[in-house]
Write an enzyme that holds these catalytic residues in place. Sequence first.
Site, PDB file in Angstrom:
ATOM      1  N   TYR A   1       7.850   1.516  -5.963  1.00 22.08           N
ATOM      2  CA  TYR A   1       7.065   1.465  -6.306  1.00 22.08           C
ATOM      3  C   TYR A   1       6.675   2.469  -7.466  1.00 22.08           C
ATOM      4  O   TYR A   1       5.215   2.554  -8.382  1.00 22.08           O
ATOM      5  CB  TYR A   1       5.746   2.243  -4.931  1.00 22.08           C
ATOM      6  CG  TYR A   1       6.058   2.093  -3.787  1.00 22.08           C
ATOM      7  CD1 TYR A   1       6.084   0.272  -3.463  1.00 22.08           C
ATOM      8  CD2 TYR A   1       6.976   2.436  -2.683  1.00 22.08           C
ATOM      9  CE1 TYR A   1       6.026  -0.613  -2.487  1.00 22.08           C
ATOM     10  CE2 TYR A   1       6.925   1.522  -1.089  1.00 22.08           C
ATOM     11  CZ  TYR A   1       6.821   0.354  -1.444  1.00 22.08           C
ATOM     12  OH  TYR A   1       6.423  -0.406  -0.090  1.00 22.08           O
TER      13      TYR A   1
ATOM     14  N   HIS B   1       1.591  -6.837  -4.092  1.00 25.02           N
ATOM     15  CA  HIS B   1       2.222  -6.037  -3.795  1.00 25.02           C
ATOM     16  C   HIS B   1       3.286  -5.443  -4.686  1.00 25.02           C
ATOM     17  O   HIS B   1       3.222  -5.831  -6.094  1.00 25.02           O
ATOM     18  CB  HIS B   1       3.952  -6.786  -2.846  1.00 25.02           C
ATOM     19  CG  HIS B   1       2.735  -7.340  -1.456  1.00 25.02           C
ATOM     20  ND1 HIS B   1       2.692  -7.052  -1.029  1.00 25.02           N
ATOM     21  CD2 HIS B   1       2.721  -8.396  -1.649  1.00 25.02           C
ATOM     22  CE1 HIS B   1       1.564  -7.451  -0.203  1.00 25.02           C
ATOM     23  NE2 HIS B   1       1.751  -8.414  -0.310  1.00 25.02           N
TER      24      HIS B   1
HETATM   25  C1  DQA Z   1       3.958  -3.496  -0.205  1.00 25.70           C
HETATM   26  C2  DQA Z   1       4.896  -4.033   0.301  1.00 25.70           C
HETATM   27  C3  DQA Z   1       4.596  -3.811   1.817  1.00 25.70           C
HETATM   28  O1  DQA Z   1       5.859  -4.512   2.435  1.00 25.70           O
HETATM   29  C4  DQA Z   1       4.861  -2.106   1.719  1.00 25.70           C
HETATM   30  O2  DQA Z   1       5.254  -2.330   3.328  1.00 25.70           O
HETATM   31  C5  DQA Z   1       4.512  -1.834   1.130  1.00 25.70           C
HETATM   32  C6  DQA Z   1       3.345  -2.028  -0.150  1.00 25.70           C
HETATM   33  C7  DQA Z   1       4.029  -3.502  -1.630  1.00 25.70           C
HETATM   34  O3  DQA Z   1       2.907  -3.559  -2.740  1.00 25.70           O
HETATM   35  O4  DQA Z   1       4.962  -3.478  -2.394  1.00 25.70           O
HETATM   36  O5  DQA Z   1       3.593  -0.907   1.398  1.00 25.70           O
HETATM   37  O6  DQA Z   1       2.804  -3.955  -0.021  1.00 25.70           O
END
Ligand code: DQA
Length: 148
Positions: free
Chosen positions: A23, A101
């Site tokens: 992230y 995402h």
């Molecule tokens: C997410 C991907 C999801 O699998 C994960 O549970 C998240 C973040 C992303 O932004 O990449 O909390 O949504």
Amino acid sequence: MKKVLVLNGINLNMFGKRDPAHYGAVTLAQIDDSLRDLGLELDLAVECFQTNHEGEMAQRIHEAHGDGTEAVMINAGAWTHYSYGIADALAILEVPIVEVHMSNVHARETFRHHSVFSSVVKGQICGFGINSYLLGLRAAADLLQDPD
Ligand code: DQA
């Protein structure tokens, strides 16, 4: 100005502190600021909402019916993969929905490959970090210009 509601779900308030390999270092506040700035360029009013509580998220989606929201962008975090409650709430909306995402969910654990929102969203953007959100807002702007 058309209004776009940006929804962030469980654990996403921890961006900046959480799993930087997936992230990065950007915080949710920085993402929200960037979206509001891009919104001004695109002539969109961007409202951002985050919660770690599934019922609160459902409630906010219900409120989107009567508050002038014309498009929704959602990163529901892990709820994406199993929450039929959030999927059902989104299905009641009549406005276009874009799923985003930060990470490339398809390159990660198998449980992240499936989104229970697929049938109710216009499309999914993933894997581009903060740019997933910025590209998602551009997609929402295009959908508001030309819904087809
Ligand atoms: C997410 C991907 C999801 O699998 C994960 O549970 C998240 C973040 C992303 O932004 O990449 O909390 O949504």
